[in-house]
Design a protein around this motif. Sequence first.
Motif, PDB file in Angstrom:
ATOM      1  N   LEU A   1      -5.306 -10.739  -6.903  1.00  0.00           N
ATOM      2  CA  LEU A   1      -3.907 -11.173  -7.007  1.00  0.00           C
ATOM      3  C   LEU A   1      -3.809 -12.513  -7.730  1.00  0.00           C
ATOM      4  O   LEU A   1      -2.799 -12.793  -8.386  1.00  0.00           O
ATOM      5  CB  LEU A   1      -3.276 -11.282  -5.618  1.00  0.00           C
ATOM      6  CG  LEU A   1      -3.143  -9.983  -4.822  1.00  0.00           C
ATOM      7  CD1 LEU A   1      -2.389 -10.241  -3.524  1.00  0.00           C
ATOM      8  CD2 LEU A   1      -2.440  -8.903  -5.637  1.00  0.00           C
TER       9      LEU A   1
ATOM     10  N   ALA B   1       1.872 -14.995   0.373  1.00  0.00           N
ATOM     11  CA  ALA B   1       2.988 -14.208   0.930  1.00  0.00           C
ATOM     12  C   ALA B   1       2.941 -12.781   0.379  1.00  0.00           C
ATOM     13  O   ALA B   1       3.131 -11.798   1.103  1.00  0.00           O
ATOM     14  CB  ALA B   1       4.317 -14.881   0.605  1.00  0.00           C
ATOM     15  N   GLN B   2       2.667 -12.672  -0.927  1.00  0.00           N
ATOM     16  CA  GLN B   2       2.527 -11.349  -1.555  1.00  0.00           C
ATOM     17  C   GLN B   2       1.387 -10.567  -0.903  1.00  0.00           C
ATOM     18  O   GLN B   2       1.526  -9.365  -0.610  1.00  0.00           O
ATOM     19  CB  GLN B   2       2.242 -11.569  -3.054  1.00  0.00           C
ATOM     20  CG  GLN B   2       2.001 -10.304  -3.867  1.00  0.00           C
ATOM     21  CD  GLN B   2       1.277 -10.588  -5.181  1.00  0.00           C
ATOM     22  OE1 GLN B   2       0.683 -11.648  -5.361  1.00  0.00           O
ATOM     23  NE2 GLN B   2       1.348  -9.624  -6.096  1.00  0.00           N
TER      24      GLN B   2
ATOM     25  N   HIS C   1       5.326  -6.678  -5.316  1.00  0.00           N
ATOM     26  CA  HIS C   1       5.388  -6.797  -3.858  1.00  0.00           C
ATOM     27  C   HIS C   1       5.473  -8.231  -3.344  1.00  0.00           C
ATOM     28  O   HIS C   1       5.092  -8.501  -2.198  1.00  0.00           O
ATOM     29  CB  HIS C   1       4.208  -6.062  -3.199  1.00  0.00           C
ATOM     30  CG  HIS C   1       4.057  -4.653  -3.668  1.00  0.00           C
ATOM     31  ND1 HIS C   1       5.138  -3.839  -3.887  1.00  0.00           N
ATOM     32  CD2 HIS C   1       2.972  -3.911  -3.998  1.00  0.00           C
ATOM     33  CE1 HIS C   1       4.714  -2.658  -4.307  1.00  0.00           C
ATOM     34  NE2 HIS C   1       3.410  -2.672  -4.398  1.00  0.00           N
ATOM     35  N   ALA C   2       5.943  -9.146  -4.165  1.00  0.00           N
ATOM     36  CA  ALA C   2       6.238 -10.486  -3.639  1.00  0.00           C
ATOM     37  C   ALA C   2       7.423 -10.364  -2.685  1.00  0.00           C
ATOM     38  O   ALA C   2       8.285  -9.499  -2.849  1.00  0.00           O
ATOM     39  CB  ALA C   2       6.574 -11.442  -4.777  1.00  0.00           C
ATOM     40  N   PRO C   3       7.493 -11.219  -1.655  1.00  0.00           N
ATOM     41  CA  PRO C   3       8.641 -11.145  -0.745  1.00  0.00           C
ATOM     42  C   PRO C   3       9.896 -11.721  -1.397  1.00  0.00           C
ATOM     43  O   PRO C   3       9.871 -12.834  -1.931  1.00  0.00           O
ATOM     44  CB  PRO C   3       8.199 -11.999   0.451  1.00  0.00           C
ATOM     45  CG  PRO C   3       7.115 -12.878  -0.060  1.00  0.00           C
ATOM     46  CD  PRO C   3       6.472 -12.186  -1.228  1.00  0.00           C
TER      47      PRO C   3
ATOM     48  N   VAL D   1       1.518 -20.421  -2.129  1.00  0.00           N
ATOM     49  CA  VAL D   1       2.585 -19.939  -1.236  1.00  0.00           C
ATOM     50  C   VAL D   1       3.004 -18.520  -1.635  1.00  0.00           C
ATOM     51  O   VAL D   1       3.102 -17.617  -0.797  1.00  0.00           O
ATOM     52  CB  VAL D   1       3.803 -20.892  -1.273  1.00  0.00           C
ATOM     53  CG1 VAL D   1       5.025 -20.238  -0.627  1.00  0.00           C
ATOM     54  CG2 VAL D   1       3.460 -22.201  -0.574  1.00  0.00           C
ATOM     55  N   MET D   2       3.236 -18.331  -2.934  1.00  0.00           N
ATOM     56  CA  MET D   2       3.734 -17.028  -3.396  1.00  0.00           C
ATOM     57  C   MET D   2       2.670 -15.943  -3.242  1.00  0.00           C
ATOM     58  O   MET D   2       2.942 -14.846  -2.747  1.00  0.00           O
ATOM     59  CB  MET D   2       4.169 -17.149  -4.863  1.00  0.00           C
ATOM     60  CG  MET D   2       4.750 -15.870  -5.448  1.00  0.00           C
ATOM     61  SD  MET D   2       6.242 -15.276  -4.583  1.00  0.00           S
ATOM     62  CE  MET D   2       7.475 -16.432  -5.222  1.00  0.00           C
ATOM     63  N   ILE D   3       1.445 -16.238  -3.639  1.00  0.00           N
ATOM     64  CA  ILE D   3       0.404 -15.204  -3.664  1.00  0.00           C
ATOM     65  C   ILE D   3      -0.037 -14.844  -2.242  1.00  0.00           C
ATOM     66  O   ILE D   3      -0.265 -13.670  -1.935  1.00  0.00           O
ATOM     67  CB  ILE D   3      -0.788 -15.667  -4.541  1.00  0.00           C
ATOM     68  CG1 ILE D   3      -0.333 -15.775  -6.005  1.00  0.00           C
ATOM     69  CG2 ILE D   3      -1.965 -14.703  -4.417  1.00  0.00           C
ATOM     70  CD1 ILE D   3      -1.349 -16.445  -6.923  1.00  0.00           C
TER      71      ILE D   3
ATOM     72  N   LEU E   1      11.450 -15.206  -0.533  1.00  0.00           N
ATOM     73  CA  LEU E   1      11.137 -16.452  -1.246  1.00  0.00           C
ATOM     74  C   LEU E   1      12.008 -16.580  -2.499  1.00  0.00           C
ATOM     75  O   LEU E   1      11.762 -17.453  -3.336  1.00  0.00           O
ATOM     76  CB  LEU E   1       9.655 -16.502  -1.632  1.00  0.00           C
ATOM     77  CG  LEU E   1       8.647 -16.644  -0.489  1.00  0.00           C
ATOM     78  CD1 LEU E   1       7.213 -16.694  -1.034  1.00  0.00           C
ATOM     79  CD2 LEU E   1       8.917 -17.902   0.331  1.00  0.00           C
TER      80      LEU E   1
ATOM     81  N   VAL F   1       2.475  -9.054   2.365  1.00  0.00           N
ATOM     82  CA  VAL F   1       3.349  -7.887   2.176  1.00  0.00           C
ATOM     83  C   VAL F   1       2.506  -6.666   1.799  1.00  0.00           C
ATOM     84  O   VAL F   1       2.685  -5.577   2.347  1.00  0.00           O
ATOM     85  CB  VAL F   1       4.411  -8.165   1.093  1.00  0.00           C
ATOM     86  CG1 VAL F   1       5.224  -6.909   0.806  1.00  0.00           C
ATOM     87  CG2 VAL F   1       5.321  -9.317   1.513  1.00  0.00           C
ATOM     88  N   ILE F   2       1.563  -6.847   0.897  1.00  0.00           N
ATOM     89  CA  ILE F   2       0.723  -5.722   0.456  1.00  0.00           C
ATOM     90  C   ILE F   2      -0.143  -5.214   1.607  1.00  0.00           C
ATOM     91  O   ILE F   2      -0.285  -3.999   1.801  1.00  0.00           O
ATOM     92  CB  ILE F   2      -0.150  -6.149  -0.747  1.00  0.00           C
ATOM     93  CG1 ILE F   2       0.748  -6.388  -1.963  1.00  0.00           C
ATOM     94  CG2 ILE F   2      -1.208  -5.087  -1.053  1.00  0.00           C
ATOM     95  CD1 ILE F   2       0.026  -6.993  -3.154  1.00  0.00           C
TER      96      ILE F   2
END
Lengths: 342, 342, 342
Positions: free
Chosen positions: A149, A305-306, B53-55, A301-303, B58, A309-310
């Motif tokens: 990712l 969180a991603q 699939h990022a949330p 933060v973004m990765i 955010l 979710v995955i």
Amino acid sequence: MTYARNVWYVAGWEMDLAVDTPMAITILNQPLVIWRDGAGDVHALEDRCVHRHAPLSLGRCEGANLRCMYHGLLFGPDGVVSEIPGQEKIPPQARVRAYPVMVRHSWIWVWMGDPSLADVALIPPAVGYDDGDYILGHGQLDYDAPARLINDNLLDFSHLTYVHAASFQAGPVFAQSLPVIEPLARGVRISRWTQNTPAQRARSAPELYDNYMCYDFLLPGVLLMWSASYAVGTAVALDFGVPDKGAALTGLNHTSQAVTPMSDGTARYFFNWGPHRAHGDVAMRDGMMALAAQAFAEDKVMIEAQAKVIARDPSRPIMPTAHDRAVTLFNRLVERMVAQEA
Amino acid sequence: MTYARNVWYVAGWEMDLAVDTPMAITILNQPLVIWRDGAGDVHALEDRCVHRHAPLSLGRCEGANLRCMYHGLLFGPDGVVSEIPGQEKIPPQARVRAYPVMVRHSWIWVWMGDPSLADVALIPPAVGYDDGDYILGHGQLDYDAPARLINDNLLDFSHLTYVHAASFQAGPVFAQSLPVIEPLARGVRISRWTQNTPAQRARSAPELYDNYMCYDFLLPGVLLMWSASYAVGTAVALDFGVPDKGAALTGLNHTSQAVTPMSDGTARYFFNWGPHRAHGDVAMRDGMMALAAQAFAEDKVMIEAQAKVIARDPSRPIMPTAHDRAVTLFNRLVERMVAQEA
Amino acid sequence: MTYARNVWYVAGWEMDLAVDTPMAITILNQPLVIWRDGAGDVHALEDRCVHRHAPLSLGRCEGANLRCMYHGLLFGPDGVVSEIPGQEKIPPQARVRAYPVMVRHSWIWVWMGDPSLADVALIPPAVGYDDGDYILGHGQLDYDAPARLINDNLLDFSHLTYVHAASFQAGPVFAQSLPVIEPLARGVRISRWTQNTPAQRARSAPELYDNYMCYDFLLPGVLLMWSASYAVGTAVALDFGVPDKGAALTGLNHTSQAVTPMSDGTARYFFNWGPHRAHGDVAMRDGMMALAAQAFAEDKVMIEAQAKVIARDPSRPIMPTAHDRAVTLFNRLVERMVAQEA
């Protein structure tokens, strides 16, 4: 997510590896112990004693050898046991796996695959402290996310407009245009001219330039990028080709970055960055590293969180966009390599 | 443990949802993003960008839309993507699931099942800040326990004698007698007269009353309760029937509580409580909320400990007691509904 | 890793069990509640109410009974329910498992197997505060590691040279020589003469002794050790046999240690230690306990790290060394017992 094994992975910064101080790192789910002996040689073994599986990284360096500090077995840099306290005979299975390891461009590189294929020429041409042309800072960041990712993120810079709206401030036009993408034998080259705009780190200044940026993203997950600002008209004069670094008016800089898969769901991200000696100084380098710290925290933060979710439902398909071309090219390269290794 | 889907679940307090500030909550293992746009409309989407699939929680609110802040896809309140940076064409699969969402009685309600069945009339008649008759306080509590165990707790008040020995102080007689239990179309009604005793929140006072309490526990897990104190003799005069709220001498109050399953093993518990305007004031409300904070913390300790014991060996059967009648009725209702939905 | 069930496991220090204060401990994955009633009797039940599986360790002691504080069921020390609030009839299945429990040598022992086989004579002859000959300190330590790895550690003292290089300071010669190992009906005896060396806790003193140490490691995981210093020549005079405790010149001391498997991957380690009344005082005891705290923390670091390595790939075989003879003998004894019990 699968990763190639017959490649060099970055295991650490060589200046962070003190003499006679074993360091533990897990790469591709393999726990490794890496140490530098008094002669300066760096060694890498499986971090698991053959006796009762204590980690050798809790061991003691003795010359070029490493002693397990649970019951005292002594391992050579080749992984072979030369001493078992209380026992004369050393059985042939008294050995652990040794990994080819190299120090290049300030990084410690470990070959995770077939040792007979380990070829120093395959180490990507990163720019480290051994290169006198750049004034570099460096750092590293641990991710609770798969390395893949992070690779994906680095292969699609359209995220600069959104994830880094507050730091790199790329602006909406950046995400609306596509870069030039060229397949390489061991990766992808991504480049882009941005004409008649302020320089990259002086967005409010009145001067305008043709700005060029170019990076190679190479196996197994190494980003090597430079960028610089040129006189307006340069892009057209070069027919949007590759400019000469020496002709840059301002802003010439280089960053090397490496993504190392630790376990399936964790990774370590290594990076350096800084200006060319003729285009900046230590103060500029420090400003760039502060910006990087802000931006890379935004990515994390973004990765992460991603990744959460995955992990909740890994079966859901992604929906690639036009910006995913380099992502797709690179991941296919990895998958081909993984298939060949199998 | 299974839960009905064709019902309204409480997702939050509507006054806690600021304009243009996406909120993440997981309900029935589905991650949701809920936001209120500048026009005041509240929307709920699956919290997972269709791209990588990022949330979306955010993301950034733009008018009635929500922009994913990883690579910039723009989602309408219907879940349909209207913009993909760097790409002209929007493919038909560029959409995420939208959930029916309503604001009623201070709560945000989300319909987790078939959207065509979403019927506002099925929202339980909770009492919120829009009801001027009660002076309410509110709160919420996260549980590391399945929602069902919290429902079970709320359906059997005999635990007041034990779990809440130090707070509600119901006394041993309370647990030895059974309440009146009536099945409802969408839940259970539980009521009880306690004759000739002090009022509920004035146990040491000399005055005696006939005290009445009554609550409906409704799908999917909503408790609506009122209680009040009447002149001694009222219970007999009414043949233990339902008294008139207006005839209460003192102590008329109302509480609305909702249990929302987040994941299989976690839940969020929402509650308000307070006196009728004619029976108390803000100071009384604050005292009641302090008591609730103590009591609900006692529940949480017991139920989370119970959940850990069950998780260790979920195959062990329970042994229902006489007090479990409402628990059994309600859970059968849920199971019937789940079976119909399947 | 499997463990015998028809044995006594140490559940705690008896002086830490206050009257009417239920204590929770998990042994062999079985959650237990243990309490001491006002008459001084100690009881052990399964820590799971038969009704809705609340833990009884959150309960209230009432005479010899224990009341579940969720809905008020009252359990006798035999596990049988004698009261269900709101219900006249007690069904026959209203009971939980009771465990034989004994207090001996300062420890609370619980029999985890077939109660009809529980035999007090099988409790190992530990030395506790009831023994007036020794001045003892005690402690306990929780491990994120299987009990078996702690047993293995205690069965091979060659680790003293490495793990405890900074604390017990056994020196390299210690690991190079093997102790005498004798199989016992329920364990292994390990003893060793070290001739003409300083006393164990006075390594820098000029006086030399023949030092003797001997420990039994008994089912299910109990170490009972004494050591002492004798006049030089004693080892030879006794033909390296067992010396008389009364003939010790200095340093006579005793330690009792017990390893209790809580879950598959966790254990609790109990220990006491101290000098014989004729060979030391409270100050010496305190010094020994400080040394033990340092050394047992060293063990914990190594064994928990080892457990993590093993958990990563439990299929990897170990490679026993000469020092593993007692480990192998004891583990075979456990495995035989487990096979018989199956």
